[in-house]
Enzyme design. Structure first.
Site, short mmCIF file in Angstrom:
data_model
loop_
_atom_site.label_atom_id
_atom_site.label_comp_id
_atom_site.label_asym_id
_atom_site.label_seq_id
_atom_site.Cartn_x
_atom_site.Cartn_y
_atom_site.Cartn_z
N ASP A 19 0.84 -1.20 0.00
CA ASP A 19 0.00 0.00 0.00
C ASP A 19 0.88 1.25 0.00
OD1 ASP A 19 -2.86 -1.33 0.93
OD2 ASP A 19 -1.10 -2.33 1.77
N ASP A 70 -19.63 3.63 16.58
CA ASP A 70 -19.15 4.93 16.12
C ASP A 70 -20.22 5.62 15.27
OD1 ASP A 70 -17.14 6.99 15.10
OD2 ASP A 70 -15.85 5.66 16.26
N ASP A 79 -10.95 1.61 -0.45
CA ASP A 79 -9.97 0.91 0.38
C ASP A 79 -10.62 0.07 1.48
OD1 ASP A 79 -7.36 0.22 0.63
OD2 ASP A 79 -6.64 2.11 1.44
N HIS A 126 -16.05 10.03 11.26
CA HIS A 126 -15.29 9.49 12.39
C HIS A 126 -15.23 7.96 12.35
CE1 HIS A 126 -14.30 8.71 16.69
NE2 HIS A 126 -13.74 9.91 16.66
N ASN A 140 -3.35 -4.18 -1.52
CA ASN A 140 -4.16 -3.97 -2.72
C ASN A 140 -3.56 -2.86 -3.60
OD1 ASN A 140 -4.75 -1.80 -1.06
ND2 ASN A 140 -6.94 -1.77 -1.57
N ASP A 257 -5.17 1.84 30.90
CA ASP A 257 -4.49 0.54 30.84
C ASP A 257 -3.25 0.55 29.97
OD1 ASP A 257 -6.34 -1.34 32.35
OD2 ASP A 257 -7.74 -0.45 30.94
N SER A 304 -9.43 8.75 20.00
CA SER A 304 -10.31 7.93 19.15
C SER A 304 -9.52 7.09 18.17
CB SER A 304 -11.27 8.83 18.36
OG SER A 304 -12.28 9.34 19.18
#
Length: 464
Positions: A19, A70, A79, A126, A140, A257, A304
């Site tokens: 890619d 989301d 893609d 988003h 690809n 975490d 995010s």
């Protein structure tokens, strides 16, 4: 001579994808690689060292369902391969019936919880961006490289066209994911206040065998009252920058975490969207974050976009080992993270920066947990003590010790022993007589296991 034929060349099959954005840098004028974020956690251009080199051929990877809670998905993006989208095999498309009896009619690829229909298309951008990090088509010859070629994305739209939602929509999406086979649930959503409905949803999903990966948030505040990142059962991800430091906007706290890159991340752009446009407090010129001549790629920053990097690695662990529990997956991620910031677990970056290679090589039964969750003065039997609370545990626990370092020194002194495993409780009472001068004292708990491994966590005490 009985026969002759061309003696064709034969080359090793490379782990590194073709890619173009994976191999390029400077596409928006920056001096680092375009997909630096995934390379930083182990998906490198070195065929032998890349985390991808630790995987079998794609056909030998077990498909793993990752639910992305989301704003939906632009499934027409060039893609995104249709094969990477989850299919509800118990539902007959287009017959306007709830064939599987799960309460959702024609939920073939997921559900739109905002409009209560089966078309979870992305009009904000988003969700497509988040999904691209995990599932963009790899090898690809186009655009970016996604992280898991065997993923199946369950598209759960819980954000509207402006990126907003309510806790109830998020919770319903998590319940849906858990009930329909998701093993990883990515929640790059958050806001102030913890809700019971989200807590119940995360706990339920965990009980059904899913790890719920949640973005820590972008307000630079403590996660204690921030949902769903502050939920103890959630696997909360903080954000690091190009220098492997906590990004200034990344939320922090006891809930954190692990950390992953989330600054200037490159992913997919949903058509007719510009997700940075109109965000309060951010100066942004329309179209500035578009990447490529076709303008179908996008760069953005935020927790995010750190969370889906972690979700993708979690899904790879499950692709190799479907038998792993959420606890085992979480431990493989945290126990093999690269320690950054303060030594040991800390409130800024958790156990450290995600290391995909180490996690994929890790032993799920070898783990050590050390965490200081609170330090304060208490009185008992007329004497003053320093109470240390937190966790000291291991797969084969051999003991732990509490150590102090006086202001301005690097010498550590053992002031207490922990003989039994403790989880989120009192580790020790340290006599206050050990503290004999004002200044900033440092305290740490060091946990060891039967194999001789150690892990620590630190805290500070400011004595006036």
């Amino acid at each position: 001579v009985e026969w002759a034929e061309p003696n064709y060349c034969r080359d090793k099959q490379l782990a590194v994808p073709n890619d173009p954005y994976f191999r390029s840098k400077g596409s928006w004028g920056q001096d680092y690689d375009d997909q630096w974020a995934i390379k930083r956690v182990g998906f490198t251009e070195d065929d032998e060292e890349s985390a991808w080199a630790l995987l079998p051929d794609e056909e030998d990877l077990k498909p793993v369902v990752v639910a992305v809670v989301d704003s939906g998905l632009d499934w027409n993006h060039a893609d995104i391969a249709w094969e990477s989208i989850w299919r509800n095999e118990d539902e007959i498309p287009g017959n306007n019936k709830d064939d599987d009896g799960n309460g959702y009619v024609d939920d073939v690829i997921g559900w739109n919880f905002i409009d209560d229909d089966n078309v979870p298309f992305d009009y904000d951008g988003h969700g497509t961006f988040v999904t691209g990090i995990i599932a963009a088509a790899t090898n690809n010859g186009r655009g970016i490289a996604g992280l898991n070629p065997a993923v199946r994305i369950m598209v759960l739209k819980a954000l509207n066209a402006f990126g907003h939602s309510r806790a109830s929509f998020v919770a319903e999406a998590i319940f849906y994911a858990a009930n329909n086979g998701a093993r990883v649930i990515n929640v790059s959503v958050g806001g102030r206040g913890l809700t019971r409905v989200e807590q119940e949803a995360v706990r339920y999903a965990t009980s059904k065998g899913a790890i719920v990966v949640v973005a820590s948030g972008n307000e630079g505040i403590e996660t204690k009252d921030y949902g769903p990142a502050g939920i103890p059962e959630a696997f909360t991800v903080a954000t690091t920058d190009i220098d492997d430091r906590r990004a200034s906007f990344s939320n922090w706290g006891q809930a954190v975490d692990i950390a992953a890159p989330g600054v200037d991340v490159l992913s997919l752009r949903a058509r007719r969207t510009d997700l940075m446009l109109g965000i309060p407090g951010i100066e942004y010129e329309a179209g500035k974050a578009f990447v490529g001549e076709d303008r179908r790629y996008y760069r953005a920053s935020g927790s995010s976009f750190a969370a889906p990097i972690v979700s993708a690695v979690a899904s790879l662990l499950l692709a190799l080992h479907p038998e792993y529990t959420p606890t085992q997956v979480a431990r493989l991620l945290t126990q093999n993270a690269r320690d950054i910031e303060v030594p040991g677990w800390d409130q800024l970056t958790g156990y450290g920066l995600l290391d995909a290679r180490a996690a994929l090589r890790g032993d799920p039964d070898r783990w050590i947990e050390a965490r200081v969750e609170g330090v304060g003065a208490v009185q008992q039997d007329g004497k003053v003590y320093i109470e240390v609370r937190g966790t000291a545990d291991a797969g084969r626990f051999a003991g732990a010790r509490i150590e102090l370092a006086a202001p301005g020194t690097e010498a550590w002194k053992t002031v207490a022993q922990v003989e039994r495993p403790v989880r989120r409780g009192r580790l020790a009472l340290v006599p206050a007589t050990h503290i004999d001068r004002p200044g900033e004292w440092r305290l740490r708990v060091v946990v060891r296991d039967a194999e001789g491994g150690e892990r620590e966590s630190r805290a500070s005490l400011n004595i006036q």
